[in-house]
Design an enzyme around this catalytic site. Structure first.
Site, PDB file in Angstrom:
ATOM      1  N   ARG A   1     -72.717 -69.233 -38.012  1.00 31.25           N
ATOM      2  CA  ARG A   1     -71.712 -69.401 -39.078  1.00 31.25           C
ATOM      3  C   ARG A   1     -71.573 -68.108 -39.875  1.00 31.25           C
ATOM      4  NH1 ARG A   1     -73.563 -71.317 -43.481  1.00 31.25           N
ATOM      5  NH2 ARG A   1     -74.663 -73.105 -42.614  1.00 31.25           N
TER       6      ARG A   1
ATOM      7  N   TYR B   1     -44.461 -72.760 -45.641  1.00 30.61           N
ATOM      8  CA  TYR B   1     -44.841 -73.806 -44.692  1.00 30.61           C
ATOM      9  C   TYR B   1     -45.250 -75.047 -45.503  1.00 30.61           C
ATOM     10  CZ  TYR B   1     -47.832 -76.481 -41.586  1.00 30.61           C
ATOM     11  OH  TYR B   1     -48.419 -77.494 -40.885  1.00 30.61           O
TER      12      TYR B   1
ATOM     13  N   ASP C   1     -48.483 -64.252 -46.506  1.00 27.89           N
ATOM     14  CA  ASP C   1     -48.574 -64.951 -45.227  1.00 27.89           C
ATOM     15  C   ASP C   1     -47.633 -64.227 -44.254  1.00 27.89           C
ATOM     16  OD1 ASP C   1     -48.244 -66.678 -43.065  1.00 27.89           O
ATOM     17  OD2 ASP C   1     -48.444 -68.484 -44.295  1.00 27.89           O
TER      18      ASP C   1
ATOM     19  N   LYS D   1     -50.162 -68.999 -34.094  1.00 24.75           N
ATOM     20  CA  LYS D   1     -48.789 -68.674 -33.728  1.00 24.75           C
ATOM     21  C   LYS D   1     -48.745 -67.388 -32.898  1.00 24.75           C
ATOM     22  CE  LYS D   1     -48.301 -72.347 -35.979  1.00 24.75           C
ATOM     23  NZ  LYS D   1     -48.804 -72.397 -37.307  1.00 24.75           N
TER      24      LYS D   1
HETATM   25  O1  P1T Z   1     -51.551 -74.706 -38.619  1.00 27.38           O
HETATM   26  P1  P1T Z   1     -52.425 -73.670 -39.220  1.00 27.38           P
HETATM   27  O2  P1T Z   1     -53.004 -72.708 -38.257  1.00 27.38           O
HETATM   28  O3  P1T Z   1     -53.426 -74.225 -40.178  1.00 27.38           O
HETATM   29  O4  P1T Z   1     -51.438 -72.717 -40.090  1.00 27.38           O
HETATM   30  C1  P1T Z   1     -50.705 -73.168 -41.185  1.00 27.38           C
HETATM   31  C2  P1T Z   1     -49.509 -72.294 -41.386  1.00 27.38           C
HETATM   32  C3  P1T Z   1     -49.541 -71.300 -42.338  1.00 27.38           C
HETATM   33  N1  P1T Z   1     -48.501 -70.478 -42.556  1.00 27.38           N
HETATM   34  C4  P1T Z   1     -47.365 -70.578 -41.838  1.00 27.38           C
HETATM   35  C5  P1T Z   1     -46.227 -69.651 -42.107  1.00 27.38           C
HETATM   36  C6  P1T Z   1     -47.261 -71.559 -40.849  1.00 27.38           C
HETATM   37  O5  P1T Z   1     -46.123 -71.621 -40.139  1.00 27.38           O
HETATM   38  C7  P1T Z   1     -48.345 -72.448 -40.617  1.00 27.38           C
HETATM   39  C8  P1T Z   1     -48.274 -73.530 -39.600  1.00 27.38           C
HETATM   40  N2  P1T Z   1     -46.965 -73.887 -39.247  1.00 27.38           N
HETATM   41  C9  P1T Z   1     -46.588 -74.849 -38.354  1.00 27.38           C
HETATM   42  C10 P1T Z   1     -47.441 -75.631 -37.695  1.00 27.38           C
HETATM   43  C11 P1T Z   1     -45.133 -74.978 -38.145  1.00 27.38           C
HETATM   44  O6  P1T Z   1     -44.688 -75.582 -37.151  1.00 27.38           O
HETATM   45  O7  P1T Z   1     -44.388 -74.441 -38.972  1.00 27.38           O
END
Ligand code: P1T
Length: 388
Positions: free
Chosen positions: A50, A103, A176, A201
């Site tokens: 961890r 998001y 972000d 992504k």
């Molecule tokens: O899903 P996660 O890895 O926890 O990420 C969250 C997140 C944070 N910031 C942005 C700009 C994002 O698009 C996302 C996750 N978004 C999607 C799952 C979506 O379909 O928009």
């Protein structure tokens, strides 16, 4: 080293010493703990997985290199990395400012947990105008959270202008960078303090690993975030660290293709008589196209648009395309399509969605890297079928 070279070489070097087999890719270190010869000295610096893991370490070096950052940290998801920023930099009684187009899950985290449960008040502002951010600053403001381009309305924030306003008052700026990826935008270079990614992504790019990342230059800030990463424990697992390392190697070539495909689809949609509006920063019609040109080195693979039709027709369109899977998420090699109001942004209250201009019938596309002619043909047949 140029970007493409960093994306392949930083963090991974064949080990030809000390009996190393010379692997050209980093091994997946699954061990949860590391034995020591000497009670006072952890072997090779590792104690417990961890707090530190060789595969994750390699990845964290790579992630830092891709954002021209000194430090990188990898997390179990994008939201875990966001929670780590809030847990590390805020306390009860503090105030934060966030862009009003985020998001849906980010907004849910800040509102439902930090604001409603831990008394960290959040002001959502239209950060397209830096003056709106300046106006929202209070004596106890500690953090400004930006997302640019934003999800799903493809709005932009001027990172340099907002960083200047924030730094005059000792406020941290986190960006972000998920939609642009490290290939098209480097917020730290523009003055941000923390850059965050949902690596789920583009950074990973193959829709097979959920992850998050934070990159930063300030050593004390890195120590704080790393402390929380270990203390709260939301680390990226070794196997996912390996997948993400692998994904980053092709980030540059993937992003170029995502962008070329998205640009072609955006132009096709814009020219179509039954499409009401197209939101893509690469189009000259985008209200912040000039800022996009200045702040980004490319426009990415995400497009949002509205048909000149009913909500029912928008829904049918998302079901009528063949190569765009109807699914949440984005940034993978395969094209995806969704309706934010019903899917990714369903947790944003309807009145908030209306305030920021998120129509129920807005369609969001993540352009993959398939052959663009197939994608265009697919969009065309779905439009014909739905709008006939
Ligand atoms: O899903 P996660 O890895 O926890 O990420 C969250 C997140 C944070 N910031 C942005 C700009 C994002 O698009 C996302 C996750 N978004 C999607 C799952 C979506 O379909 O928009």
């Amino acid at each position: 080293m140029k970007f493409e070279t960093r994306a392949i070489h930083v963090g991974e070097k064949p080990n030809l010493k000390d009996g190393g087999a010379g692997d050209v890719t980093v091994p997946i270190h699954l061990s949860t703990t590391f034995a020591r010869k000497d009670i006072d000295i952890p072997t090779a610096g590792y104690e417990y997985s961890r707090s530190g893991n060789p595969t994750r370490d390699a990845l964290e070096q790579r992630l830092a290199a891709l954002e021209n950052a000194r430090f990188g940290l990898a997390f179990a998801s994008g939201l875990a990395s966001e929670a780590t920023v809030a847990l590390s930099t805020l306390q009860a009684g503090d105030h934060m400012i966030a862009f009003d187009d985020l998001y849906g899950g980010s907004r849910r985290l800040f509102t439902r947990i930090f604001d409603e449960r831990f008394n960290v008040k959040v002001s959502y502002v239209d950060a397209r105008q830096p003056a709106n951010v300046a106006e929202a600053i209070r004596p106890n403001t500690r953090l400004i959270w930006l997302e640019t381009p934003s999800n799903p309305l493809m709005k932009l924030c001027d990172i340099a202008a907002i960083a200047e306003i924030a730094h005059a008052k000792d406020i941290l700026v986190a960006v972000d960078n998920t939609f642009a990826s490290s290939y098209f935008q480097n917020p730290l270079d523009a003055g941000a303090d923390i850059v965050m990614h949902s690596t789920t992504k583009y950074m990973n790019g193959h829709s097979d690993s959920i992850g998050g990342a934070l990159m930063m230059n300030d050593e004390a800030l890195h120590e704080k975030l790393k402390f929380t990463q270990n203390a709260a424990g939301s680390i990226l697992a070794p196997f996912d660290s390996y997948l993400l390392l692998r994904g980053t190697k092709t980030l540059a070539v993937r992003m170029r293709q995502h962008e070329a495909n998205a640009m072609a689809i955006a132009k096709y949609l814009e020219a179509h008589s039954r499409v009401k509006s197209v939101l893509y920063p690469g189009l000259e019609s985008h209200p912040q196209h000039d800022l996009a040109k200045r702040q980004m080195s490319g426009y990415g693979g995400m497009i949002s648009f509205e048909l000149d039709g009913t909500l029912e027709q928008a829904k049918r369109f998302t079901e009528s395309v063949r190569y765009f899977a109807l699914a949440e998420s984005l940034g993978g090699v395969e094209s995806l399509i969704e309706l934010p109001a019903v899917m990714t942004h369903a947790s944003v209250p309807p009145e908030e969605r209306r305030k920021i201009g998120l129509a129920d019938s807005l369609i969001r596309i993540s352009a993959g890297i398939e052959n663009v002619d197939d994608l265009l043909e697919d969009v065309e047949q779905a439009l014909k079928r739905v709008l006939a």
